[in-house]
Design an enzyme around this catalytic site. Structure first.
Site, mmCIF file in Angstrom:
data_model
loop_
_atom_site.group_PDB
_atom_site.id
_atom_site.type_symbol
_atom_site.label_atom_id
_atom_site.label_comp_id
_atom_site.label_asym_id
_atom_site.label_seq_id
_atom_site.Cartn_x
_atom_site.Cartn_y
_atom_site.Cartn_z
ATOM 1 C CB CYS A 1 -1.670 55.266 38.086
ATOM 2 S SG CYS A 1 -3.193 55.971 38.770
ATOM 3 C CG HIS B 1 -0.791 58.281 41.549
ATOM 4 N ND1 HIS B 1 -0.877 58.050 40.182
ATOM 5 C CD2 HIS B 1 0.502 57.993 41.889
ATOM 6 C CE1 HIS B 1 0.311 57.650 39.738
ATOM 7 N NE2 HIS B 1 1.150 57.606 40.751
#
Length: 470
Positions: free
Chosen positions: A118, A421
């Site tokens: 990510c 994330h």
């Protein structure tokens, strides 16, 4: 390897009977379950958790590749492509949304997560929405890496090919071309990630990485590759193409200017004054981004309300970066007049602003044993960031030449640099989108300004519009 975990499920199922009876040491060594990607023809070993470089003595891996390549040209595959096209068309229809009462296609393409990638996806989506930068790469000619027996066939990479046979510029170009074309909901950047592994060893493996560190490595390597030419495209051709972008650009990092320095390159003046004799030392440093501390008085603030005092703004961070600072005992300055290390002050001025101003908020800092995250909300403007007061010679700038509008924001969700994330917000043709790996959603300005930004991309304003300032 990662799409729906389909091949991995076969591997896990194959392990169950193996545990029911003993294997000799020799047999145990050869039990490597591998899978092959039908698009890139790369081979992956689950037991080693790595790409396969070698072939068997009988060349079985190559035979499977050739078989897949033959299938690709067969009537069976043509039929499969026809069915896939129908599926893509139906998925495209599901990506319709309403804007101002009329229905329009979303057209945005997500990037699949290849196992904690990510950090890469957020940076790629942000860069893809910086028009000048993105368009340059999309308009580069495609570089053909195939020749001889493999002519006309799709290429695949193996690690044994060596660094000379991979091109970061080419894979970056292909990835940018795949975004915003609207033909698929998500694109898998496997080939680009493979090249990243090849030329940036720091990012090998599938653990979480720092998005800012990745962005710097990516820009530096793109800059170096564009300087030297890549895979058959001569250096002179690349430099000619860069000439139009960098005719007035004096910011060169490690040699000749490229699109990287022409777009992101600025120049800082570093001023150091000896507190004993008053000697002043000036040095000019090129930069691609500015890393800003969040001032210590705001670090305990966790929310966007003002109950605990004033809110931290981007201007506070910029002022902290450029304000006069007395260097501590560990950073004593070697004064050439005093001939020894002395106490001194330091101040930064911006001597030249870039076309795209990239601001990195230093949210991660080391304590005695841990790298902690500063979770403070920092207020930032969507439009009219005024950089004039940080310039060395503001009187030489035009009335609107120092105004910047936000193009993209990278956000880190979670507590640690090695976990959490990354997602990104970016503006495209007047609309804001939220990029969360393979999922792309339309969002609004109110949501964007509430984000706890980690990296901000501001684009120099071209036309006169509004008077909103920071």
């Amino acid at each position: 390897r990662y799409v729906n975990g389909h091949a991995k499920k076969h591997y896990e199922d194959a392990q169950i009977p193996m545990t029911n009876h003993k294997k000799t040491e020799k047999q145990e060594k050869v039990q490597h379950t591998v899978c092959m990607d039908c698009s890139s023809y790369s081979t992956y070993c689950y037991r080693c958790d790595d790409f396969v470089v070698n072939d068997t003595k009988l060349g079985l891996v190559q035979k499977v590749r050739e078989h897949l390549q033959n299938l690709e040209n067969s009537a069976f595959t043509s039929d499969r492509h026809r069915k896939r096209k129908l599926l893509e068309n139906s998925s495209l229809n599901s990506k319709l949304l309403k804007v101002n009462g009329s229905t329009t296609a979303l057209c945005a393409t997500g990037l699949r997560n290849l196992g904690n990638t990510c950090f890469m996806n957020a940076i790629l989506q942000s860069l893809s929405n910086i028009q000048q930068f993105c368009c340059y790469f999309k308009e580069l000619p495609a570089v053909e890496l195939r020749n001889g027996k493999t002519a006309g066939r799709r290429t695949y990479h193996t690690r044994s090919q060596g660094d000379n046979n991979v091109s970061l510029v080419e894979e970056f170009r292909k990835t940018l071309c795949a975004l915003w074309q609207g033909s698929q909901t998500a694109f898998s950047p496997e080939s680009l990630f493979y090249v990243v592994w090849k030329i940036m060893p720091n990012f090998r493996g599938y653990q979480q990485q720092d998005a800012h560190e990745f962005m710097r490595y990516l820009l530096d390597h793109l800059h170096l590759e564009l300087q030297g030419g890549f895979n058959g495209v001569s250096r002179s051709v690349i430099l000619q193409e860069n000439a139009s972008l960098s005719a007035n650009n004096k910011c060169c990092i490690n040699g000749a200017s490229t699109v990287v320095t022409a777009i992101f390159g600025g120049i800082l003046q570093n001023e150091v004054n000896c507190l004993i004799c008053g000697t002043e030392s000036r040095k000019f440093d090129p930069f691609l981004d500015l890393s800003l501390d969040i001032p210590s008085q705001f670090r305990n603030k966790r929310t966007k309300n003002q109950e605990n005092g004033p809110m931290c703004t981007l201007r506070d961070c910029l002022r902290s970066f450029t304000d006069l600072e007395e260097l501590d005992e560990t950073e004593l300055y070697m004064c050439h007049k005093c001939k020894k290390k002395q106490k001194s002050t330091k101040k930064f001025w911006i001597q030249k602003l870039p076309k795209v101003l990239c601001l990195h908020l230093k949210r991660f800092h080391w304590t005695a044993y841990l790298r902690n995250k500063v979770d403070t909300y920092v207020e930032f403007p969507l439009r009219g960031l005024d950089m004039k007061c940080y310039l060395l010679e503001p009187e030489n700038s035009g009335p609107e030449s120092c105004l910047y509008d936000l193009a993209a924001v990278v956000v880190h969700h979670g507590s640690g640099v090695g976990s959490g994330h990354y997602t990104a917000y970016a503006a495209h043709e007047g609309r804001w989108f939220h990029f969360n790996d393979s999922t792309v959603t339309l969002t609004d300005e109110e949501t964007v300004v509430k984000a706890k930004a980690y990296i901000l991309f501001y684009v120099e304003r071209q036309a006169k519009s509004g008077s909103e300032k920071l």
